[in-house]
Structure formats: structure tokens, C-alpha cells
Design a protein around this motif. Sequence first.
Motif, PDB file in Angstrom:
ATOM      1  N   GLY A   1       0.820  -1.199   0.000  1.00  0.00           N
ATOM      2  CA  GLY A   1       0.000   0.000   0.000  1.00  0.00           C
ATOM      3  C   GLY A   1       0.856   1.252   0.000  1.00  0.00           C
ATOM      4  O   GLY A   1       2.012   1.236   0.427  1.00  0.00           O
ATOM      5  N   MET A   2       0.268   2.343  -0.479  1.00  0.00           N
ATOM      6  CA  MET A   2       0.948   3.633  -0.494  1.00  0.00           C
ATOM      7  C   MET A   2       0.240   4.562   0.487  1.00  0.00           C
ATOM      8  O   MET A   2      -0.986   4.699   0.451  1.00  0.00           O
ATOM      9  CB  MET A   2       0.935   4.235  -1.905  1.00  0.00           C
ATOM     10  CG  MET A   2       1.702   3.388  -2.914  1.00  0.00           C
ATOM     11  SD  MET A   2       1.684   4.091  -4.590  1.00  0.00           S
ATOM     12  CE  MET A   2       2.635   5.603  -4.366  1.00  0.00           C
TER      13      MET A   2
ATOM     14  N   ARG B   1      -6.384   9.208  -1.624  1.00  0.00           N
ATOM     15  CA  ARG B   1      -7.315   8.608  -0.680  1.00  0.00           C
ATOM     16  C   ARG B   1      -6.849   7.203  -0.330  1.00  0.00           C
ATOM     17  O   ARG B   1      -6.334   6.474  -1.185  1.00  0.00           O
ATOM     18  CB  ARG B   1      -8.723   8.535  -1.271  1.00  0.00           C
ATOM     19  CG  ARG B   1      -9.416   9.888  -1.390  1.00  0.00           C
ATOM     20  CD  ARG B   1     -10.826   9.724  -1.905  1.00  0.00           C
ATOM     21  NE  ARG B   1     -11.658   8.965  -0.975  1.00  0.00           N
ATOM     22  CZ  ARG B   1     -12.910   8.577  -1.237  1.00  0.00           C
ATOM     23  NH1 ARG B   1     -13.450   8.861  -2.422  1.00  0.00           N
ATOM     24  NH2 ARG B   1     -13.608   7.906  -0.339  1.00  0.00           N
ATOM     25  N   ARG B   2      -7.014   6.812   0.918  1.00  0.00           N
ATOM     26  CA  ARG B   2      -6.708   5.444   1.309  1.00  0.00           C
ATOM     27  C   ARG B   2      -7.658   4.499   0.590  1.00  0.00           C
ATOM     28  O   ARG B   2      -8.859   4.769   0.476  1.00  0.00           O
ATOM     29  CB  ARG B   2      -6.849   5.267   2.817  1.00  0.00           C
ATOM     30  CG  ARG B   2      -5.858   6.080   3.633  1.00  0.00           C
ATOM     31  CD  ARG B   2      -6.063   5.830   5.115  1.00  0.00           C
ATOM     32  NE  ARG B   2      -5.293   6.759   5.917  1.00  0.00           N
ATOM     33  CZ  ARG B   2      -4.022   6.552   6.290  1.00  0.00           C
ATOM     34  NH1 ARG B   2      -3.415   5.442   5.935  1.00  0.00           N
ATOM     35  NH2 ARG B   2      -3.387   7.443   7.021  1.00  0.00           N
ATOM     36  N   GLU B   3      -7.132   3.393   0.128  1.00  0.00           N
ATOM     37  CA  GLU B   3      -7.988   2.440  -0.574  1.00  0.00           C
ATOM     38  C   GLU B   3      -9.071   1.882   0.347  1.00  0.00           C
ATOM     39  O   GLU B   3     -10.151   1.514  -0.110  1.00  0.00           O
ATOM     40  CB  GLU B   3      -7.141   1.318  -1.175  1.00  0.00           C
ATOM     41  CG  GLU B   3      -6.296   1.799  -2.344  1.00  0.00           C
ATOM     42  CD  GLU B   3      -5.501   0.694  -3.003  1.00  0.00           C
ATOM     43  OE1 GLU B   3      -5.368   0.727  -4.236  1.00  0.00           O
ATOM     44  OE2 GLU B   3      -5.015  -0.199  -2.283  1.00  0.00           O
ATOM     45  N   ALA B   4      -8.775   1.837   1.649  1.00  0.00           N
ATOM     46  CA  ALA B   4      -9.785   1.355   2.601  1.00  0.00           C
ATOM     47  C   ALA B   4     -11.030   2.238   2.571  1.00  0.00           C
ATOM     48  O   ALA B   4     -12.156   1.745   2.736  1.00  0.00           O
ATOM     49  CB  ALA B   4      -9.216   1.316   4.012  1.00  0.00           C
ATOM     50  N   THR B   5     -10.853   3.552   2.359  1.00  0.00           N
ATOM     51  CA  THR B   5     -12.018   4.445   2.326  1.00  0.00           C
ATOM     52  C   THR B   5     -12.803   4.291   1.028  1.00  0.00           C
ATOM     53  O   THR B   5     -13.979   4.669   0.967  1.00  0.00           O
ATOM     54  CB  THR B   5     -11.593   5.917   2.487  1.00  0.00           C
ATOM     55  OG1 THR B   5     -10.825   6.316   1.339  1.00  0.00           O
ATOM     56  CG2 THR B   5     -10.776   6.113   3.752  1.00  0.00           C
TER      57      THR B   5
ATOM     58  N   GLN C   1      -9.412  -2.508  -3.113  1.00  0.00           N
ATOM     59  CA  GLN C   1      -8.042  -2.261  -3.579  1.00  0.00           C
ATOM     60  C   GLN C   1      -8.047  -2.095  -5.092  1.00  0.00           C
ATOM     61  O   GLN C   1      -8.818  -2.737  -5.809  1.00  0.00           O
ATOM     62  CB  GLN C   1      -7.139  -3.435  -3.199  1.00  0.00           C
ATOM     63  CG  GLN C   1      -6.856  -3.539  -1.709  1.00  0.00           C
ATOM     64  CD  GLN C   1      -5.934  -4.701  -1.400  1.00  0.00           C
ATOM     65  OE1 GLN C   1      -6.220  -5.838  -1.761  1.00  0.00           O
ATOM     66  NE2 GLN C   1      -4.838  -4.423  -0.737  1.00  0.00           N
ATOM     67  N   GLY C   2      -7.184  -1.226  -5.563  1.00  0.00           N
ATOM     68  CA  GLY C   2      -7.072  -1.009  -7.003  1.00  0.00           C
ATOM     69  C   GLY C   2      -6.339  -2.141  -7.699  1.00  0.00           C
ATOM     70  O   GLY C   2      -5.635  -2.942  -7.074  1.00  0.00           O
ATOM     71  N   GLY C   3      -6.488  -2.205  -9.007  1.00  0.00           N
ATOM     72  CA  GLY C   3      -5.840  -3.256  -9.785  1.00  0.00           C
ATOM     73  C   GLY C   3      -4.333  -3.219  -9.686  1.00  0.00           C
ATOM     74  O   GLY C   3      -3.675  -4.262  -9.615  1.00  0.00           O
ATOM     75  N   ARG C   4      -3.748  -2.012  -9.653  1.00  0.00           N
ATOM     76  CA  ARG C   4      -2.296  -1.892  -9.526  1.00  0.00           C
ATOM     77  C   ARG C   4      -1.823  -2.467  -8.210  1.00  0.00           C
ATOM     78  O   ARG C   4      -0.814  -3.192  -8.158  1.00  0.00           O
ATOM     79  CB  ARG C   4      -1.883  -0.416  -9.637  1.00  0.00           C
ATOM     80  CG  ARG C   4      -0.394  -0.167  -9.410  1.00  0.00           C
ATOM     81  CD  ARG C   4      -0.067   1.318  -9.484  1.00  0.00           C
ATOM     82  NE  ARG C   4       1.346   1.566  -9.210  1.00  0.00           N
ATOM     83  CZ  ARG C   4       1.863   1.711  -7.993  1.00  0.00           C
ATOM     84  NH1 ARG C   4       1.071   1.623  -6.922  1.00  0.00           N
ATOM     85  NH2 ARG C   4       3.159   1.934  -7.835  1.00  0.00           N
ATOM     86  N   THR C   5      -2.532  -2.156  -7.128  1.00  0.00           N
ATOM     87  CA  THR C   5      -2.155  -2.669  -5.810  1.00  0.00           C
ATOM     88  C   THR C   5      -2.181  -4.192  -5.793  1.00  0.00           C
ATOM     89  O   THR C   5      -1.248  -4.838  -5.307  1.00  0.00           O
ATOM     90  CB  THR C   5      -3.109  -2.113  -4.736  1.00  0.00           C
ATOM     91  OG1 THR C   5      -2.964  -0.698  -4.680  1.00  0.00           O
ATOM     92  CG2 THR C   5      -2.790  -2.701  -3.367  1.00  0.00           C
ATOM     93  N   LEU C   6      -3.237  -4.781  -6.306  1.00  0.00           N
ATOM     94  CA  LEU C   6      -3.363  -6.246  -6.317  1.00  0.00           C
ATOM     95  C   LEU C   6      -2.251  -6.883  -7.143  1.00  0.00           C
ATOM     96  O   LEU C   6      -1.681  -7.907  -6.755  1.00  0.00           O
ATOM     97  CB  LEU C   6      -4.727  -6.639  -6.860  1.00  0.00           C
ATOM     98  CG  LEU C   6      -5.928  -6.280  -5.980  1.00  0.00           C
ATOM     99  CD1 LEU C   6      -7.238  -6.517  -6.733  1.00  0.00           C
ATOM    100  CD2 LEU C   6      -5.916  -7.086  -4.690  1.00  0.00           C
TER     101      LEU C   6
END
Length: 238
Positions: free
Chosen positions: A64-65, A75-79, A83-88
Motif C-alpha cells: 500500500g501507499m 485517498r486510502r484504498e480502505a475508504t 483495492q485497485g488493480g495496480r495494488t493487487l
Amino acid sequence: MRPSKRAVNEMRMVSFERNITRYAEGSCLVKFGSTHVLCTASFAERVPIWMRKNGKGWITAEYGMLPRSTGERMRREATLGRQGGRTLEIQRLISRSLRAVVDLQLLGERQIILDCDVLQADGGTRTASITGAWVALYDCLSWMQQRQIITRDTVLKDYIAAVSCGIVDGTPVLDLDYEEDSLAQTDANFVMTGKGHIVEVQGTAEADPFSEEQFLSLMLLARKGIGSLIDLQKKAID
């Protein structure tokens, strides 16, 4: 001349700081220039449900960033609720890379989770994460061995590190920072072991297709860069 004034085959300044957190079984703050990633390794006396009763362990990663790891707050992905495709994709890359150098049978039915949190991003966050996560994993396995949770010192089979390369203004260069990455005609990431074996190669033409000759020149740069990273890993754990 590169924006950073580095030679085409020159890495950014790289450092590893171990035992950076109090509670994790293994931790490392890795810096590739202005890219800083906190890597922690957590031990769990269980494996995912789908792996139970097969006698093998598991290595997985989360990435995570932080919101202000970049120039503008993200924005935090949790909010966002997902999760975005790049993160996965990056999480899977880190996981595959670390599993490639672990004897999962000797690990037994146990799991190690690597968390890679980007504190500051300036290009190459996935390659820094893989390289730093190996150090955190090493310390976690040492922690397990000291407590006789594992009894073999061959669970970790090899070193592993990763580096980015690219073609910028027609020239192959090593270890791209963000400014170069945003301008690159070709962008590639290489993951290799200490023995020089290839775990994964990701290569993309952002503009014109690249030739086999150009790809081989990127591979040579990557081997040089990864060799220096593994030398630094060895010094860090010595």
C-alpha cells in the motif's frame, strides 16, 4: 545526462535499516533514493484454509501507499472500499518473488505475511518492496529458528532482489526514478535470485515497440543492478 546526473548503469543510493519496528518478527526500512518503503514480516501459526493439511507453508504480501507518499494526497484504498488493480498486481508480484526463494515444505504449515507500506514514492516502489521484504523475511525466519519453530537453516534458499530499467530518449538506463519513469519509451522490472536465476520480467512498450537487442541491453543493466543490491543485502544481514 540523466535528470539525477547518474550514469546510465548507476543505481540510486540504496540502504537497508533492520529492526525498524518494535513488534514485527522482521522489519526493514529500504530506501532506493527518494523511494522509501517500510517492510514488515509477521509470523502466523496457520496457513490459509485452502492450504491446510498439505504440510506446506505459505508466503504472502500486502502492499500500500500512504496518502502523502506522493506530491498530492491520495485517498486510502480502505475508504474506497476496495483495492485497485495496480495494488493487487504488485502484491501478487511481491508474493511470487518471495515464495520463489523459500522452501515451503520445510516451513511447515505456517504463514509469513509481508507488509510493504510506501512512505515516500519516487519510482520503483515495487522493486524496492521486493528487495526490502527479503531482508524482513530473513529476520522473521531467524526469529523462528531461534525459538525452534523451524529447525533447518535451509528454509530460505537464496537471496532475491528486483530493479527497474527503461529506455529513456532512446538510451537504456538502470533504476528509474519517477521523472525518468514518466518519460520512458520502455519500462521494465526484473526480479532475480542471488544465483542469477530469473523469477519474473515485466516489460512494456509505452511508445514504440522495443527490439530484442534493446531488451538484452536492459537485461544486462538489471543483472548489474541486482548484483549490487544482493551485495548490499549480504552486508545488511552480516
